[in-house]
Design an enzyme around this catalytic site. Structure first.
Site: not given
Length: 317
Positions: A167, A195-198, A219-220
């Protein structure tokens, strides 16, 4: 007047040997470009957008061109930008066929009453504001495609590959004392469609508030969302911690509470900065007082004058 500062990251995780040089060069280039804007009296907002755009265009990073592929072999990207002045923010999620999602996020912030547009709606908005569409293939590198194929094999473990995340993000404070953050990503390799992450989530992928500072995370994603990492760091700073201490405390909490690893960049409203990570590596660079600092490994920190860095930049690394 404030002395401007910019900090950028190119993702926390594991950076393979053959990609180290490119990652270092990419974050340095982004930091220098963002700083150039700040030096001319430009806004923190313009500086972070420009720094992130530079990394979206660089195939070394998992954002824009070079983004990883979802389960169907497509690129779906998320991005966010935030202005510390009035807490205005714009974000896009699951966007395809756009070279620079960060530009679109900025337009969501400035041209709509909303903060987050997704997928088809973001696509319609991009058309309405004249952002050109590009063929999805243009964003796909051979490396992303190879990784996607590998992850499809029955005995593969996509989790193994998630270590190399990439990222990208930037935070800055300008001469007016305004702070801003920007973050952009292609997400997780072989993720479910949609899927949408942070990254697109305010407070997780980034947060900027003139009252405390600005931060961008990597990160995760699911772990970052669980602890609302960006906002958590600023909370610690509001309690009196330095950027470095706040970053370490929040990353440590994320690790012990949910087993998540990541990295963050921070700038305080007084111009202090930090780049911290709990993963093996994170490419980062910062410019303050015409000095460039950068590194990838824990404890690694190179320093050059901006003048010298720009010279080697024009000669090519």
């Amino acid at each position: 007047r404030m002395k401007p500062v910019i900090v950028v990251h190119g993702g926390a995780g594991r950076i393979f040997k053959e990609r180290e040089e490119g990652s270092r060069a990419g974050v340095v280039r982004a930091a220098l470009q963002g700083y150039g804007i700040l030096k001319q009296g430009g806004s923190a907002l313009d500086a972070v957008e420009e720094a992130v755009r530079s990394m979206e265009d660089d195939p070394h990073f998992n954002a824009g061109c070079g983004s990883v592929l979802n389960e169907k072999g497509e690129v779906e990207m998320d991005a966010i930008i935030m202005d510390g002045k009035k807490l205005d923010s714009g974000a896009v999620s699951a966007v395809k066929c756009i070279a620079n999602p960060i530009k679109l996020a900025r337009l969501v912030m400035e041209k709509t009453k909303h903060m987050l547009l997704t997928d088809h709606g973001a696509h319609l908005f991009a058309q309405a504001v004249g952002i050109p569409e590009i063929p999805g293939e243009k964003l796909i590198t051979q490396r992303s495609r190879e990784r996607w194929k590998k992850n499809l094999e029955p005995d593969s473990n996509p989790e193994e590959f998630q270590k190399d995340l990439g990222t990208v993000g930037a935070v800055a404070i300008d001469s007016e004392g305004n702070v801003a953050c920007a973050t952009s990503t292609g997400g997780l390799s072989n993720k479910l469609i949609g899927r949408v992450g942070d990254t697109a989530c305010i407070g997780s992928g980034g947060y900027a508030d003139n009252h405390s500072g600005a931060t961008s995370t990597t990160g995760h994603g699911e772990s970052i969302m669980k602890v609302v990492l960006a906002r958590l760091i600023l909370y610690h700073m509001e309690q009196g911690m330095s950027p470095e201490m706040a970053a370490d405390t929040a990353l440590d909490y994320m690790k012990t509470r949910v087993g998540g690893l990541g990295g963050v960049i921070v700038v305080s409203n007084s111009g202090e900065w930090a780049a911290r990570f709990s993963t093996k590596q994170m490419a980062w660079a910062t410019v303050k007082d015409d000095q460039l600092h950068y590194g990838i490994y824990a404890g690694e920190r190179h320093t050059k004058s901006v003048e010298e860095a720009l010279r080697s930049e024009s000669e090519g690394f």
